[in-house]
Scaffold this motif. Structure first.
Motif, mmCIF file in Angstrom:
data_model
loop_
_atom_site.group_PDB
_atom_site.id
_atom_site.type_symbol
_atom_site.label_atom_id
_atom_site.label_comp_id
_atom_site.label_asym_id
_atom_site.label_seq_id
_atom_site.Cartn_x
_atom_site.Cartn_y
_atom_site.Cartn_z
ATOM 1 N N MET A 1 0.790 -25.205 -65.739
ATOM 2 C CA MET A 1 0.114 -24.927 -67.000
ATOM 3 C C MET A 1 1.113 -24.993 -68.149
ATOM 4 S SD MET A 1 -2.517 -21.831 -67.939
ATOM 5 C CE MET A 1 -3.788 -22.593 -66.921
ATOM 6 N N GLU A 2 0.658 -25.502 -69.282
ATOM 7 C CA GLU A 2 1.508 -25.674 -70.446
ATOM 8 C C GLU A 2 1.191 -24.620 -71.508
ATOM 9 O OE1 GLU A 2 3.834 -27.981 -70.669
ATOM 10 O OE2 GLU A 2 3.319 -29.338 -69.007
ATOM 11 N N LEU A 3 2.100 -24.448 -72.452
ATOM 12 C CA LEU A 3 1.881 -23.489 -73.526
ATOM 13 C C LEU A 3 0.653 -23.848 -74.344
ATOM 14 C CD1 LEU A 3 2.800 -21.006 -75.120
ATOM 15 C CD2 LEU A 3 4.308 -22.515 -76.438
ATOM 16 N N HIS A 4 0.419 -25.141 -74.569
ATOM 17 C CA HIS A 4 -0.731 -25.528 -75.389
ATOM 18 C C HIS A 4 -2.055 -25.155 -74.719
ATOM 19 C CE1 HIS A 4 -1.796 -29.046 -72.931
ATOM 20 N NE2 HIS A 4 -0.522 -29.368 -72.902
ATOM 21 N N ASP A 5 -2.046 -24.978 -73.394
ATOM 22 C CA ASP A 5 -3.254 -24.512 -72.716
ATOM 23 C C ASP A 5 -3.591 -23.074 -73.099
ATOM 24 O OD1 ASP A 5 -3.676 -26.894 -71.194
ATOM 25 O OD2 ASP A 5 -2.040 -26.282 -69.872
ATOM 26 N N LEU A 6 -2.593 -22.335 -73.570
ATOM 27 C CA LEU A 6 -2.791 -20.941 -73.956
ATOM 28 C C LEU A 6 -3.096 -20.792 -75.439
ATOM 29 C CD1 LEU A 6 0.182 -19.246 -72.035
ATOM 30 C CD2 LEU A 6 -2.128 -19.669 -71.215
ATOM 31 N N VAL A 7 -2.334 -21.522 -76.287
ATOM 32 C CA VAL A 7 -2.391 -21.249 -77.729
ATOM 33 C C VAL A 7 -2.724 -22.466 -78.585
ATOM 34 C CG1 VAL A 7 -0.788 -19.320 -77.508
ATOM 35 C CG2 VAL A 7 0.101 -21.611 -78.001
ATOM 36 N N GLY A 8 -3.063 -23.573 -77.964
ATOM 37 C CA GLY A 8 -3.411 -24.747 -78.752
ATOM 38 C C GLY A 8 -2.201 -25.614 -79.072
ATOM 39 N N PRO A 9 -2.340 -26.513 -80.043
ATOM 40 C CA PRO A 9 -1.289 -27.500 -80.343
ATOM 41 C C PRO A 9 0.071 -26.863 -80.617
ATOM 42 C CG PRO A 9 -3.301 -28.036 -81.521
ATOM 43 C CD PRO A 9 -3.513 -26.688 -80.910
ATOM 44 N N ILE A 10 1.102 -27.368 -79.949
ATOM 45 C CA ILE A 10 2.445 -26.807 -80.083
ATOM 46 C C ILE A 10 3.030 -27.100 -81.457
ATOM 47 C CG2 ILE A 10 4.770 -26.755 -79.120
ATOM 48 C CD1 ILE A 10 2.537 -25.550 -77.375
ATOM 49 N N ASP A 11 2.729 -28.276 -82.017
ATOM 50 C CA ASP A 11 3.263 -28.603 -83.341
ATOM 51 C C ASP A 11 2.802 -27.586 -84.375
ATOM 52 O OD1 ASP A 11 4.509 -30.781 -82.283
ATOM 53 O OD2 ASP A 11 3.025 -32.248 -82.963
ATOM 54 N N THR A 12 1.551 -27.178 -84.289
ATOM 55 C CA THR A 12 1.022 -26.173 -85.216
ATOM 56 C C THR A 12 1.748 -24.850 -85.029
ATOM 57 O OG1 THR A 12 -1.152 -27.227 -85.183
ATOM 58 C CG2 THR A 12 -1.045 -24.939 -85.946
ATOM 59 N N LEU A 13 1.959 -24.457 -83.787
ATOM 60 C CA LEU A 13 2.646 -23.200 -83.504
ATOM 61 C C LEU A 13 4.086 -23.243 -84.007
ATOM 62 C CD1 LEU A 13 2.377 -20.431 -81.893
ATOM 63 C CD2 LEU A 13 3.555 -21.640 -80.050
ATOM 64 N N SER A 14 4.774 -24.343 -83.738
ATOM 65 C CA SER A 14 6.193 -24.447 -84.093
ATOM 66 C C SER A 14 6.415 -24.393 -85.596
ATOM 67 C CB SER A 14 6.784 -25.750 -83.530
ATOM 68 O OG SER A 14 6.754 -25.743 -82.122
ATOM 69 N N SER A 15 5.519 -25.004 -86.357
ATOM 70 C CA SER A 15 5.698 -25.054 -87.806
ATOM 71 C C SER A 15 5.114 -23.835 -88.510
ATOM 72 C CB SER A 15 5.071 -26.338 -88.366
ATOM 73 O OG SER A 15 3.698 -26.405 -88.037
ATOM 74 N N ASN A 16 4.231 -23.108 -87.814
ATOM 75 C CA ASN A 16 3.633 -21.900 -88.395
ATOM 76 C C ASN A 16 3.743 -20.765 -87.379
ATOM 77 O OD1 ASN A 16 2.203 -22.964 -91.007
ATOM 78 N ND2 ASN A 16 1.647 -24.416 -89.398
ATOM 79 N N TRP A 17 4.996 -20.376 -87.094
ATOM 80 C CA TRP A 17 5.264 -19.350 -86.086
ATOM 81 C C TRP A 17 4.588 -18.043 -86.490
ATOM 82 C CZ3 TRP A 17 7.112 -20.198 -81.421
ATOM 83 C CH2 TRP A 17 7.634 -19.152 -80.677
ATOM 84 N N PRO A 18 3.623 -17.550 -85.683
ATOM 85 C CA PRO A 18 2.811 -16.408 -86.121
ATOM 86 C C PRO A 18 3.633 -15.116 -86.245
ATOM 87 C CG PRO A 18 1.765 -17.592 -84.305
ATOM 88 C CD PRO A 18 3.162 -18.093 -84.395
ATOM 89 N N ASP A 19 3.436 -14.415 -87.353
ATOM 90 C CA ASP A 19 4.052 -13.101 -87.527
ATOM 91 C C ASP A 19 3.000 -12.003 -87.598
ATOM 92 O OD1 ASP A 19 2.947 -13.538 -90.000
ATOM 93 O OD2 ASP A 19 4.827 -13.389 -91.116
ATOM 94 N N GLN A 20 1.745 -12.377 -87.282
ATOM 95 C CA GLN A 20 0.646 -11.426 -87.208
ATOM 96 C C GLN A 20 -0.032 -11.571 -85.846
ATOM 97 O OE1 GLN A 20 -0.277 -9.190 -89.813
ATOM 98 N NE2 GLN A 20 1.664 -9.894 -90.688
ATOM 99 N N PRO A 21 -0.600 -10.478 -85.321
ATOM 100 C CA PRO A 21 -1.317 -10.589 -84.042
ATOM 101 C C PRO A 21 -2.505 -11.548 -84.165
ATOM 102 C CG PRO A 21 -0.893 -8.282 -84.613
ATOM 103 C CD PRO A 21 -0.566 -9.090 -85.830
#
Length: 297
Positions: A1-21
């Motif tokens: 299983m990949e990270l994108h299976d958990l949280v969606g597109p990795i590019d979006t996560l990497s460029s907008n690293w969440p600081d809120q729950p």
């Protein structure tokens, strides 16, 4: 299983690293192949769970039960983990990526995608019970709810940017004022997780989850230990130290008087040496080594 299976597109996560729950929604059976309650029950009831992989949490206050109370050597005494659960206590299952290859693959994929040092734990809490009380973690916690329902009351961080080495809750705890605040103030928000939910909890956010259904709650946590500027400073320092240990001039003896009577000359030499070593670093090679270290350690 990949990270994108958990949280969606990795590019979006990497460029907008969440600081809120935030919660990511999936169907209830999306993660059934990661880990099941039946598999955990088998580990427990077959007495195959080593002491290093399990921590018992008291029902009364969420504190950790001393290992000598339920282990003999490297293993829990037969039946003690099940008895603990039957009495309403929770358990923390540690480093499950060392027991299940599919969780090792997930851990390695997450680390490769984020460059965060990762590990995989799980928590099993009997129905209508609570494990850990209010605390915070010095890393991002990615929670995957697998069985049952669990509510997460949340307070905003009281310590900004904690790390394992700085303001770690396990070493710091709460001040009297903070403890009073948590005891008397409603949570800023609450999130209830069901099977198929993935919950991103940034480091420092205060939480005290509890099971809200009659059936037990099982979730895995993928810890993402973020790389910080201090981590990069440490990496550069390690390179300079390795260089100094191989440098003929840097291996000259410091007589006791050089340190006790008049250390300024030695300190000035060292300061200039470190500045020169930093200036002389091959930035491309240094960054490549840092990225390799981040992906593999």
């Amino acid at each position: 299983m990949e990270l994108h299976d958990l949280v969606g597109p990795i590019d979006t996560l990497s460029s907008n690293w969440p600081d809120q729950p935030q919660v990511y929604q999936h169907t209830p059976d999306t993660f059934r192949d990661l880990l099941t309650l039946h598999e955990i029950d088998e580990l427990i009831d077959s007495n195959c769970l080593a002491a290093r992989n399990v921590v018992l949490l008291r029902k009364e206050d969420g504190g950790v039960v001393e290992s000598h109370e339920y282990t003999d050597g490297d293993m829990p005494r037969p039946g003690t983990v099940r008895e603990h659960l039957d009495r309403g206590g929770s358990i923390s299952l540690r480093l499950l990526h060392t027991l299940y290859p599919r969780l090792a693959i997930l851990k390695n994929n997450v680390q490769g995608a984020t460059l965060c040092r990762a590990h995989v734990n799980a928590y099993l809490t009997p129905g209508r019970q609570q494990g850990l009380r209010y605390h915070y973690d010095p890393y991002v916690t990615l929670i995957v709810q697998l069985h049952g329902r669990k509510t997460w009351p949340l307070h905003k961080p009281m310590v900004e940017r904690p790390t394992e080495e700085h303001e770690n809750f396990r070493l710091r705890g709460w001040t009297d004022e903070e403890h009073k605040f948590l005891a008397t103030t409603p949570p800023a928000q609450s999130v209830t997780l069901e099977p198929g939910n993935v919950f991103w909890l940034p480091r420092g956010w205060i939480h005290a989850p509890y099971a809200v259904s009659e059936e037990p709650s099982l979730h895995i946590t993928v810890a993402l230990k973020e790389r910080t500027l201090s981590w990069l400073v440490e990496h550069l320092a390690e390179i300079i130290v390795r260089h100094a240990r191989a440098d003929f001039d840097a291996r000259q003896v410091l007589a006791p008087a050089d340190l006790l009577a008049d250390p300024n000359e030695a300190l000035e030499w060292t300061r200039k040496y470190m500045i020169g070593a930093l200036i002389g670093l091959d930035l491309e090679a240094t960054m490549a080594s840092a990225l390799n270290k981040a992906r593999t350690t």
